[in-house]
Scaffold this motif. Sequence first.
Motif, PDB file in Angstrom:
ATOM      1  N   PRO A 139       0.700  -1.122   0.007  1.00  0.00           N
ATOM      2  CA  PRO A 139       0.017  -0.026   0.094  1.00  0.00           C
ATOM      3  C   PRO A 139       0.766   1.272   0.020  1.00  0.00           C
ATOM      4  CG  PRO A 139      -0.705  -1.539   1.641  1.00  0.00           C
ATOM      5  CD  PRO A 139       0.418  -1.885   1.232  1.00  0.00           C
ATOM      6  N   GLN A 140       0.580   2.357  -0.617  1.00  0.00           N
ATOM      7  CA  GLN A 140       1.095   3.313  -0.765  1.00  0.00           C
ATOM      8  C   GLN A 140       0.303   4.418  -0.022  1.00  0.00           C
ATOM      9  OE1 GLN A 140       3.896   3.753  -2.501  1.00  0.00           O
ATOM     10  NE2 GLN A 140       4.006   1.767  -2.698  1.00  0.00           N
ATOM     11  N   PRO A 141       0.904   5.651   0.438  1.00  0.00           N
ATOM     12  CA  PRO A 141       0.250   6.491   1.392  1.00  0.00           C
ATOM     13  C   PRO A 141      -0.729   7.007   0.729  1.00  0.00           C
ATOM     14  CG  PRO A 141       2.784   6.906   1.399  1.00  0.00           C
ATOM     15  CD  PRO A 141       2.386   5.870   0.172  1.00  0.00           C
ATOM     16  N   TRP A 142      -1.062   7.363  -0.476  1.00  0.00           N
ATOM     17  CA  TRP A 142      -2.073   7.975  -1.095  1.00  0.00           C
ATOM     18  C   TRP A 142      -3.364   7.084  -1.413  1.00  0.00           C
ATOM     19  CZ3 TRP A 142       2.678   7.537  -3.635  1.00  0.00           C
ATOM     20  CH2 TRP A 142       2.616   6.555  -4.835  1.00  0.00           C
ATOM     21  N   GLU A 143      -2.937   5.899  -1.143  1.00  0.00           N
ATOM     22  CA  GLU A 143      -4.088   4.701  -1.348  1.00  0.00           C
ATOM     23  C   GLU A 143      -5.425   4.594  -0.292  1.00  0.00           C
ATOM     24  OE1 GLU A 143      -2.058   1.552  -4.365  1.00  0.00           O
ATOM     25  OE2 GLU A 143      -2.271   1.196  -2.138  1.00  0.00           O
ATOM     26  N   PHE A 144      -6.173   4.435  -0.804  1.00  0.00           N
ATOM     27  CA  PHE A 144      -7.598   4.461  -0.059  1.00  0.00           C
ATOM     28  C   PHE A 144      -7.413   3.096   1.286  1.00  0.00           C
ATOM     29  CE2 PHE A 144     -11.578   1.990   1.142  1.00  0.00           C
ATOM     30  CZ  PHE A 144     -12.410   2.918   1.282  1.00  0.00           C
ATOM     31  N   ARG A 145      -6.766   1.882   0.791  1.00  0.00           N
ATOM     32  CA  ARG A 145      -6.267   0.949   1.673  1.00  0.00           C
ATOM     33  C   ARG A 145      -5.320   1.330   2.910  1.00  0.00           C
ATOM     34  NH1 ARG A 145      -2.656  -3.354  -1.722  1.00  0.00           N
ATOM     35  NH2 ARG A 145      -1.520  -1.805  -2.591  1.00  0.00           N
ATOM     36  N   ALA A 146      -4.404   2.432   2.723  1.00  0.00           N
ATOM     37  CA  ALA A 146      -3.621   2.681   3.663  1.00  0.00           C
ATOM     38  C   ALA A 146      -3.938   3.676   4.645  1.00  0.00           C
ATOM     39  CB  ALA A 146      -2.321   3.431   2.970  1.00  0.00           C
ATOM     40  N   LYS A 147      -5.135   4.106   4.383  1.00  0.00           N
ATOM     41  CA  LYS A 147      -5.956   4.937   5.447  1.00  0.00           C
ATOM     42  C   LYS A 147      -6.519   4.565   6.622  1.00  0.00           C
ATOM     43  CE  LYS A 147      -4.755   8.260   2.761  1.00  0.00           C
ATOM     44  NZ  LYS A 147      -3.467   9.343   3.144  1.00  0.00           N
ATOM     45  N   LYS A 148      -6.775   5.061   7.541  1.00  0.00           N
ATOM     46  CA  LYS A 148      -7.259   4.461   8.974  1.00  0.00           C
ATOM     47  C   LYS A 148      -9.070   4.289   8.521  1.00  0.00           C
ATOM     48  CE  LYS A 148      -4.246   6.211  12.152  1.00  0.00           C
ATOM     49  NZ  LYS A 148      -4.031   7.183  13.439  1.00  0.00           N
ATOM     50  N   PRO A 149      -9.734   3.348   9.219  1.00  0.00           N
ATOM     51  CA  PRO A 149     -11.113   3.022   8.999  1.00  0.00           C
ATOM     52  C   PRO A 149     -11.990   4.350   9.074  1.00  0.00           C
ATOM     53  CG  PRO A 149     -10.100   1.632  10.578  1.00  0.00           C
ATOM     54  CD  PRO A 149      -9.149   2.760  10.444  1.00  0.00           C
ATOM     55  N   PHE A 150     -11.852   5.388   9.790  1.00  0.00           N
ATOM     56  CA  PHE A 150     -12.691   6.590   9.959  1.00  0.00           C
ATOM     57  C   PHE A 150     -12.857   7.174   8.541  1.00  0.00           C
ATOM     58  CE2 PHE A 150     -14.156  10.764  10.550  1.00  0.00           C
ATOM     59  CZ  PHE A 150     -15.237  10.591  11.135  1.00  0.00           C
ATOM     60  N   PRO A 151     -11.458   7.808   8.013  1.00  0.00           N
ATOM     61  CA  PRO A 151     -11.467   8.402   6.706  1.00  0.00           C
ATOM     62  C   PRO A 151     -12.098   7.407   5.723  1.00  0.00           C
ATOM     63  CG  PRO A 151      -9.402   8.649   7.961  1.00  0.00           C
ATOM     64  CD  PRO A 151     -10.229   7.711   8.486  1.00  0.00           C
ATOM     65  N   ARG A 152     -11.904   6.103   5.592  1.00  0.00           N
ATOM     66  CA  ARG A 152     -12.429   5.365   4.540  1.00  0.00           C
ATOM     67  C   ARG A 152     -13.956   5.339   4.683  1.00  0.00           C
ATOM     68  NH1 ARG A 152     -11.128   0.301   5.852  1.00  0.00           N
ATOM     69  NH2 ARG A 152      -9.329   0.472   7.386  1.00  0.00           N
ATOM     70  N   LEU A 153     -14.622   5.227   5.944  1.00  0.00           N
ATOM     71  CA  LEU A 153     -15.963   5.343   6.273  1.00  0.00           C
ATOM     72  C   LEU A 153     -16.411   6.488   5.483  1.00  0.00           C
ATOM     73  CD1 LEU A 153     -18.441   3.931   7.237  1.00  0.00           C
ATOM     74  CD2 LEU A 153     -17.767   4.769   9.312  1.00  0.00           C
ATOM     75  N   ALA A 444     -19.417   0.478   3.567  1.00  0.00           N
ATOM     76  CA  ALA A 444     -19.490   0.923   4.925  1.00  0.00           C
ATOM     77  C   ALA A 444     -19.545  -0.156   5.840  1.00  0.00           C
ATOM     78  CB  ALA A 444     -20.535   2.061   5.031  1.00  0.00           C
ATOM     79  N   LEU A 445     -20.377  -0.994   5.526  1.00  0.00           N
ATOM     80  CA  LEU A 445     -20.556  -2.139   6.510  1.00  0.00           C
ATOM     81  C   LEU A 445     -19.275  -2.975   6.930  1.00  0.00           C
ATOM     82  CD1 LEU A 445     -22.413  -3.848   8.017  1.00  0.00           C
ATOM     83  CD2 LEU A 445     -22.828  -5.495   5.898  1.00  0.00           C
ATOM     84  N   PHE A 446     -18.598  -3.299   5.794  1.00  0.00           N
ATOM     85  CA  PHE A 446     -17.426  -3.816   6.031  1.00  0.00           C
ATOM     86  C   PHE A 446     -16.366  -3.050   6.978  1.00  0.00           C
ATOM     87  CE2 PHE A 446     -18.192  -5.975   1.606  1.00  0.00           C
ATOM     88  CZ  PHE A 446     -18.752  -7.274   2.634  1.00  0.00           C
ATOM     89  N   THR A 447     -16.478  -1.715   6.696  1.00  0.00           N
ATOM     90  CA  THR A 447     -15.633  -0.909   7.372  1.00  0.00           C
ATOM     91  C   THR A 447     -15.921  -0.838   8.878  1.00  0.00           C
ATOM     92  OG1 THR A 447     -15.316   0.562   5.609  1.00  0.00           O
ATOM     93  CG2 THR A 447     -14.546   1.516   7.495  1.00  0.00           C
ATOM     94  N   LEU A 448     -17.232  -0.867   9.181  1.00  0.00           N
ATOM     95  CA  LEU A 448     -17.964  -0.741  10.517  1.00  0.00           C
ATOM     96  C   LEU A 448     -17.421  -1.970  11.299  1.00  0.00           C
ATOM     97  CD1 LEU A 448     -21.447   0.788   9.974  1.00  0.00           C
ATOM     98  CD2 LEU A 448     -19.454   1.788  11.285  1.00  0.00           C
ATOM     99  N   VAL A 449     -17.385  -3.126  10.683  1.00  0.00           N
ATOM    100  CA  VAL A 449     -17.217  -4.432  11.062  1.00  0.00           C
ATOM    101  C   VAL A 449     -15.428  -4.326  11.491  1.00  0.00           C
ATOM    102  CG1 VAL A 449     -16.738  -6.962  10.572  1.00  0.00           C
ATOM    103  CG2 VAL A 449     -18.886  -5.999  10.044  1.00  0.00           C
ATOM    104  N   GLU A 450     -14.945  -3.833  10.467  1.00  0.00           N
ATOM    105  CA  GLU A 450     -13.394  -3.642  11.160  1.00  0.00           C
ATOM    106  C   GLU A 450     -13.197  -2.870  12.110  1.00  0.00           C
ATOM    107  OE1 GLU A 450      -9.406  -1.607   8.919  1.00  0.00           O
ATOM    108  OE2 GLU A 450     -11.234  -1.840   7.821  1.00  0.00           O
ATOM    109  N   ILE A 452     -15.228  -2.464  14.827  1.00  0.00           N
ATOM    110  CA  ILE A 452     -15.675  -3.201  15.797  1.00  0.00           C
ATOM    111  C   ILE A 452     -14.826  -4.387  16.342  1.00  0.00           C
ATOM    112  CG2 ILE A 452     -17.423  -4.529  16.691  1.00  0.00           C
ATOM    113  CD1 ILE A 452     -19.537  -2.809  15.201  1.00  0.00           C
ATOM    114  N   THR A 453     -14.265  -5.058  15.254  1.00  0.00           N
ATOM    115  CA  THR A 453     -13.534  -6.326  15.497  1.00  0.00           C
ATOM    116  C   THR A 453     -12.081  -5.963  15.363  1.00  0.00           C
ATOM    117  OG1 THR A 453     -13.591  -6.890  13.198  1.00  0.00           O
ATOM    118  CG2 THR A 453     -15.339  -7.764  14.335  1.00  0.00           C
ATOM    119  N   ARG A 454     -11.726  -4.893  15.050  1.00  0.00           N
ATOM    120  CA  ARG A 454     -10.379  -4.509  14.628  1.00  0.00           C
ATOM    121  C   ARG A 454      -9.571  -5.466  13.620  1.00  0.00           C
ATOM    122  NH1 ARG A 454      -8.171  -2.014  20.587  1.00  0.00           N
ATOM    123  NH2 ARG A 454     -10.083  -0.450  20.578  1.00  0.00           N
TER     124      ARG A 454
END
Length: 491
Positions: A139-153, A444-450, A452-454
């Motif tokens: 993952p690169q710093p500018w990628e979606f998957r590199a960000k924390k859950p809240f920004p992705r949500l 959004a659901l998958f991100t919320l699960v992440e 909650i479950t970390r």
Amino acid sequence: METILIKAAQLILAFVILVTIHEFGHYIFARIYGMRVSKFYLFFNPWFSLLKYDPRKNTLQLIAWTKKVKGKDGKETTQEEPRALKTFRLGKPHPSTNPDKPGWRDTLYGIGWLPLGGYCAIDGMVDETTDASQLSAEPQPWEFRAKKPFPRLMVMMAGVIMNFVLAIIIYIGIALYWGDRSIPFDNVSEGWDFAPELKAAGLQDGDMPIRIDDTPIDNTDDMVFWRFIQDGAKITAVRNHTDTITVTIPDGTLAMYADPDRKRVPMALRVPVIVSQISPGDGADKAGITVGDRIVKIANDTTPSYSELTQALKENAGKTIEVGLVRNGLPMKVKADVSENGTLGIGLTPPDQIYDFDRINYGFFEAIPIGIGRGVDKLTSYVSSLKLLFTKQGAKSVGGFGAIADMFPEKWNWESFWYLTAFLSVILAFMNILPIPALDGGHALFTLVEIITRRKPSEKFLGYAQMVGMAFLFLLLIYANFNDIYRFLIK
């Protein structure tokens, strides 16, 4: 043909507005959180694009596509080169100076040819524009998957938020520009005509409703007719101008109005039969009926409103009958010939020239709560109606682009256009929040699960979920548009 084109043009314009705003929500939030957006497209572009703008090269391409590059052996390689029917140079190129800090010039902007939506391709995100196999690198710093859950949500929810905000802004604009124009229920001296379902509940033509449950009827409420058919609603009405009655709407009434073949509305304004024009040489003209006369009787049938008039004339088609009139406050009778088609050759005075309609104008700060209230009201009403989808009639009512286009008026009317665009924006917001893979709600659901479950779902799992969701949505799209074709061609 003209009517179809007008409806189609309104649908396309509304669709362009809604899709652009939705995808712009994803785009602007991705930019806020430092993500790179590789493509921003209105409509989909399989095989080619109608228009494509590259800010880095500063070029605008007309009918653009890519072609596989051939190697020295003549075989196609995995590399692709851009092609276009026509390329316009708009200025000097702007090469990237800092790839780690993406800007708006790092995005390709385009218009596709397939009007089924649009997309905002965010680097490092598994959606309809990519799959997990493209995410094998670190993952690169500018990628979606590199960000924390809240920004992705927030990026996922942004499209939904923008659509709902758009609806509220439109409703505010409508209230500010057009205001409200409605008729107080107690101004309708002849009462209302009711559909058979409401008559079965105990209402009669001519009744004057005054309350729904314990709430006085608000004539500025554009959802008031919807409230009349809610299962279990208690309708209080005045009958014969003296008696007060209360009826309860039986369960199942609401579901009946999900039937797409049911064209009538639950209730309609009773309009007194006041003549506004006479056709020369027809029955009314020969009988001496004049403009301003009110027709109160056809043969043996009283006609307090237009609905009784049409039925009485139909039953006396081709006959010479006695017509009861009121002229200048005095009753009188004339003999008139009814045509074979059941007409007298008269034009009727419209309701707004008979009853006193209210015109309410709003200032800017008054329009804001009106717009917010209408947006929330439309959302709650739409959500409550979704239970109909799980009934037989509700399944039949599912429609595609044809059904949506049919909602627009036959003649271009900006007030109606913006009302419907706002309502469709509410629908788009809610449908996208549903927890279905491939929709914003699924991501959004998958991100919320992440959260909650970390534990973050694997990109391989997200790729499979995306494919399943897309397949479901594609089948739903086929079913909805098949319903349109079935109703148009077979019914």
